[in-house]
Scaffold this motif. Structure first.
Motif, PDB file in Angstrom:
ATOM      1  N   PRO A  39       0.829  -1.207   0.000  1.00 44.77           N
ATOM      2  CA  PRO A  39       0.000   0.000   0.000  1.00 44.77           C
ATOM      3  C   PRO A  39       0.864   1.259   0.000  1.00 44.77           C
ATOM      4  O   PRO A  39       1.898   1.318   0.665  1.00 44.77           O
ATOM      5  CB  PRO A  39      -0.799  -0.118   1.301  1.00 44.77           C
ATOM      6  CG  PRO A  39      -0.824  -1.582   1.611  1.00 44.77           C
ATOM      7  CD  PRO A  39       0.502  -2.105   1.134  1.00 44.77           C
ATOM      8  N   GLY A  40       0.443   2.249  -0.779  1.00 45.71           N
ATOM      9  CA  GLY A  40       1.157   3.518  -0.837  1.00 45.71           C
ATOM     10  C   GLY A  40       2.172   3.624  -1.954  1.00 45.71           C
ATOM     11  O   GLY A  40       2.656   4.720  -2.255  1.00 45.71           O
ATOM     12  N   LEU A  41       2.508   2.512  -2.593  1.00 44.84           N
ATOM     13  CA  LEU A  41       3.470   2.537  -3.694  1.00 44.84           C
ATOM     14  C   LEU A  41       2.774   2.995  -4.966  1.00 44.84           C
ATOM     15  O   LEU A  41       1.679   2.526  -5.289  1.00 44.84           O
ATOM     16  CB  LEU A  41       4.057   1.137  -3.898  1.00 44.84           C
ATOM     17  CG  LEU A  41       5.066   0.953  -5.042  1.00 44.84           C
ATOM     18  CD1 LEU A  41       6.366   1.688  -4.740  1.00 44.84           C
ATOM     19  CD2 LEU A  41       5.335  -0.540  -5.277  1.00 44.84           C
ATOM     20  N   ASN A  42       3.401   3.906  -5.712  1.00 41.33           N
ATOM     21  CA  ASN A  42       2.797   4.275  -7.000  1.00 41.33           C
ATOM     22  C   ASN A  42       3.431   3.449  -8.117  1.00 41.33           C
ATOM     23  O   ASN A  42       4.575   2.986  -8.002  1.00 41.33           O
ATOM     24  CB  ASN A  42       2.905   5.780  -7.275  1.00 41.33           C
ATOM     25  CG  ASN A  42       4.304   6.250  -7.594  1.00 41.33           C
ATOM     26  OD1 ASN A  42       4.856   5.914  -8.637  1.00 41.33           O
ATOM     27  ND2 ASN A  42       4.899   7.046  -6.696  1.00 41.33           N
ATOM     28  N   THR A  43       2.693   3.271  -9.192  1.00 36.30           N
ATOM     29  CA  THR A  43       3.138   2.341 -10.230  1.00 36.30           C
ATOM     30  C   THR A  43       4.252   2.912 -11.096  1.00 36.30           C
ATOM     31  O   THR A  43       4.977   2.147 -11.738  1.00 36.30           O
ATOM     32  CB  THR A  43       1.956   1.892 -11.110  1.00 36.30           C
ATOM     33  OG1 THR A  43       1.307   3.037 -11.682  1.00 36.30           O
ATOM     34  CG2 THR A  43       0.940   1.104 -10.290  1.00 36.30           C
ATOM     35  N   TYR A  44       4.432   4.229 -11.101  1.00 32.39           N
ATOM     36  CA  TYR A  44       5.581   4.795 -11.818  1.00 32.39           C
ATOM     37  C   TYR A  44       6.876   4.349 -11.154  1.00 32.39           C
ATOM     38  O   TYR A  44       7.834   3.931 -11.827  1.00 32.39           O
ATOM     39  CB  TYR A  44       5.505   6.320 -11.857  1.00 32.39           C
ATOM     40  CG  TYR A  44       6.729   6.959 -12.487  1.00 32.39           C
ATOM     41  CD1 TYR A  44       6.854   7.046 -13.875  1.00 32.39           C
ATOM     42  CD2 TYR A  44       7.766   7.454 -11.692  1.00 32.39           C
ATOM     43  CE1 TYR A  44       7.982   7.611 -14.459  1.00 32.39           C
ATOM     44  CE2 TYR A  44       8.903   8.020 -12.270  1.00 32.39           C
ATOM     45  CZ  TYR A  44       9.001   8.098 -13.644  1.00 32.39           C
ATOM     46  OH  TYR A  44      10.126   8.658 -14.221  1.00 32.39           O
ATOM     47  N   ASP A  45       6.923   4.442  -9.835  1.00 32.16           N
ATOM     48  CA  ASP A  45       8.130   4.032  -9.117  1.00 32.16           C
ATOM     49  C   ASP A  45       8.389   2.540  -9.303  1.00 32.16           C
ATOM     50  O   ASP A  45       9.544   2.111  -9.419  1.00 32.16           O
ATOM     51  CB  ASP A  45       8.003   4.365  -7.631  1.00 32.16           C
ATOM     52  CG  ASP A  45       8.111   5.860  -7.353  1.00 32.16           C
ATOM     53  OD1 ASP A  45       8.589   6.599  -8.242  1.00 32.16           O
ATOM     54  OD2 ASP A  45       7.725   6.286  -6.251  1.00 32.16           O
ATOM     55  N   LEU A  46       7.328   1.743  -9.326  1.00 30.41           N
ATOM     56  CA  LEU A  46       7.497   0.307  -9.541  1.00 30.41           C
ATOM     57  C   LEU A  46       8.058   0.042 -10.935  1.00 30.41           C
ATOM     58  O   LEU A  46       8.957  -0.789 -11.113  1.00 30.41           O
ATOM     59  CB  LEU A  46       6.151  -0.400  -9.360  1.00 30.41           C
ATOM     60  CG  LEU A  46       6.178  -1.930  -9.328  1.00 30.41           C
ATOM     61  CD1 LEU A  46       7.027  -2.450  -8.172  1.00 30.41           C
ATOM     62  CD2 LEU A  46       4.754  -2.484  -9.219  1.00 30.41           C
ATOM     63  N   ASP A  47       7.559   0.764 -11.922  1.00 34.53           N
ATOM     64  CA  ASP A  47       8.049   0.610 -13.292  1.00 34.53           C
ATOM     65  C   ASP A  47       9.518   1.019 -13.399  1.00 34.53           C
ATOM     66  O   ASP A  47      10.314   0.343 -14.069  1.00 34.53           O
ATOM     67  CB  ASP A  47       7.200   1.449 -14.243  1.00 34.53           C
ATOM     68  CG  ASP A  47       7.599   1.263 -15.697  1.00 34.53           C
ATOM     69  OD1 ASP A  47       7.510   0.126 -16.194  1.00 34.53           O
ATOM     70  OD2 ASP A  47       8.009   2.250 -16.329  1.00 34.53           O
ATOM     71  N   GLN A  48       9.888   2.118 -12.751  1.00 30.66           N
ATOM     72  CA  GLN A  48      11.278   2.572 -12.798  1.00 30.66           C
ATOM     73  C   GLN A  48      12.221   1.592 -12.110  1.00 30.66           C
ATOM     74  O   GLN A  48      13.364   1.406 -12.540  1.00 30.66           O
ATOM     75  CB  GLN A  48      11.392   3.960 -12.176  1.00 30.66           C
ATOM     76  CG  GLN A  48      10.757   5.063 -13.002  1.00 30.66           C
ATOM     77  CD  GLN A  48      11.374   5.176 -14.383  1.00 30.66           C
ATOM     78  OE1 GLN A  48      12.568   5.435 -14.534  1.00 30.66           O
ATOM     79  NE2 GLN A  48      10.561   4.988 -15.422  1.00 30.66           N
ATOM     80  N   GLU A  49      11.737   0.942 -11.066  1.00 34.73           N
ATOM     81  CA  GLU A  49      12.552  -0.097 -10.429  1.00 34.73           C
ATOM     82  C   GLU A  49      12.717  -1.276 -11.386  1.00 34.73           C
ATOM     83  O   GLU A  49      13.792  -1.893 -11.447  1.00 34.73           O
ATOM     84  CB  GLU A  49      11.900  -0.563  -9.137  1.00 34.73           C
ATOM     85  CG  GLU A  49      12.692  -1.606  -8.361  1.00 34.73           C
ATOM     86  CD  GLU A  49      14.056  -1.106  -7.881  1.00 34.73           C
ATOM     87  OE1 GLU A  49      14.930  -1.961  -7.608  1.00 34.73           O
ATOM     88  OE2 GLU A  49      14.244   0.127  -7.782  1.00 34.73           O
ATOM     89  N   GLY A  50      11.669  -1.594 -12.155  1.00 31.79           N
ATOM     90  CA  GLY A  50      11.778  -2.635 -13.169  1.00 31.79           C
ATOM     91  C   GLY A  50      12.839  -2.294 -14.196  1.00 31.79           C
ATOM     92  O   GLY A  50      13.647  -3.145 -14.588  1.00 31.79           O
ATOM     93  N   LYS A  51      12.848  -1.050 -14.661  1.00 31.74           N
ATOM     94  CA  LYS A  51      13.868  -0.596 -15.613  1.00 31.74           C
ATOM     95  C   LYS A  51      15.262  -0.799 -15.042  1.00 31.74           C
ATOM     96  O   LYS A  51      16.171  -1.330 -15.711  1.00 31.74           O
ATOM     97  CB  LYS A  51      13.638   0.881 -15.930  1.00 31.74           C
ATOM     98  CG  LYS A  51      14.718   1.539 -16.791  1.00 31.74           C
ATOM     99  CD  LYS A  51      14.390   3.019 -16.997  1.00 31.74           C
ATOM    100  CE  LYS A  51      15.400   3.698 -17.937  1.00 31.74           C
ATOM    101  NZ  LYS A  51      16.729   3.835 -17.325  1.00 31.74           N
TER     102      LYS A  51
END
Length: 263
Positions: A39-51
């Motif tokens: 909870p609280g994580l935004n999906t942009y940050d998750l995508d950037q971590e994937g990159k």
């Protein structure tokens, strides 16, 4: 080079090894991203971590800048992140913040040494309600049930029918607008592998084929709609969806799942 069995690509031993290496990277990245979901994580940050993770393995995202159609334009994300009623191709955004009870599908496709690794998983943020929990559980089980029919001399329809029957037995529906597919130098190779169909139909499977099996399951009805971004596919009735995917190698016996994280 690809050998041909009928019109379907069968990989050489060297090519299978390269697909396997790419799949391990894709699976490891997927596993790390799924463990970040909270909870609280935004999906942009998750995508950037994937990159960051993909590049750390010396690979590249096969999603980033992928052009599916001229209307949609190039895909802007490094991973596909789809929440709740979004079936596939959701785009990371700072405005999309995960909340308790949501589900999120993380779909990671990488290219490494010219070959593709492709996998996806739906996880629940915190604890889901009974319907959401059953949806995610059923979709994952349908994937493994489908994989059990992925072996030489069977046909694509055997996988398709197995997934469809399992999902519908549990009171849900399979998405008909998107399909599994062959995996190799390209993200989408032959054969197409629908999640519905008739046993004994479709192309015959041969040892040495590498394919992605990916049930996309709706809690409600099958129809989907494409969002204004030209990419995000959501359920037409607004009910949740789930999506699981493995890349597997067809053998004379049971299929080998290639998208297993490194130990």
């Amino acid at each position: 080079m690809l050998r041909r069995s009928g019109q379907l690509p069968v990989k050489t031993d060297e090519e299978v090894q390269r697909v396997r290496e790419s799949c391990v990277i894709a699976a490891t990245v997927l596993d790390k991203l799924c463990k970040m979901v909270a909870p609280g994580l935004n999906t942009y940050d998750l995508d950037q971590e994937g990159k960051k993770l993909i590049e750390g393995f010396g690979a590249e995202s096969a999603c980033y800048n992928y052009v599916g159609s001229a209307k949609a334009g190039a895909y802007p994300g490094y991973t596909c992140l789809s929440i709740n009623d979004e079936v596939v191709h959701g785009i990371g955004s700072m405005k999309r913040v995960l909340r308790p009870g949501d589900n999120i599908t993380v779909d990671v496709v990488v290219r490494y040494n010219d070959f593709i690794g492709d996998n996806a998983r739906t996880v629940i943020v915190g604890h889901g309600d009974e319907a959401m929990t059953k949806l995610v559980k059923t979709t994952e089980e349908a994937l493994y049930h489908g994989i059990s029919f992925a072996k030489a001399k069977n046909r694509v329809g055997d996988i398709s029918n197995a997934v469809q029957k399992y999902v519908e037995k549990n009171g849900m529906s399979v998405v008909r607008d998107f399909v599994g597919h062959g995996v190799g130098r390209s993200m989408h190779e032959d054969p197409q592998i629908p999640n519905y169909g008739r046993r004994g139909s479709g192309p015959k499977l041969h040892a040495g084929m590498t394919i992605a099996i990916e049930p996309m399951v709706n809690l409600g009805a099958p129809p989907i709609q494409i969002g204004s971004d030209g990419w995000t596919a959501s359920t037409a009735d607004g009910l949740p969806a789930a999506h699981f995917e493995h890349t597997v190698l067809i053998t004379e016996g049971d299929a080998e799942i290639l998208t297993i994280p490194e130990k």
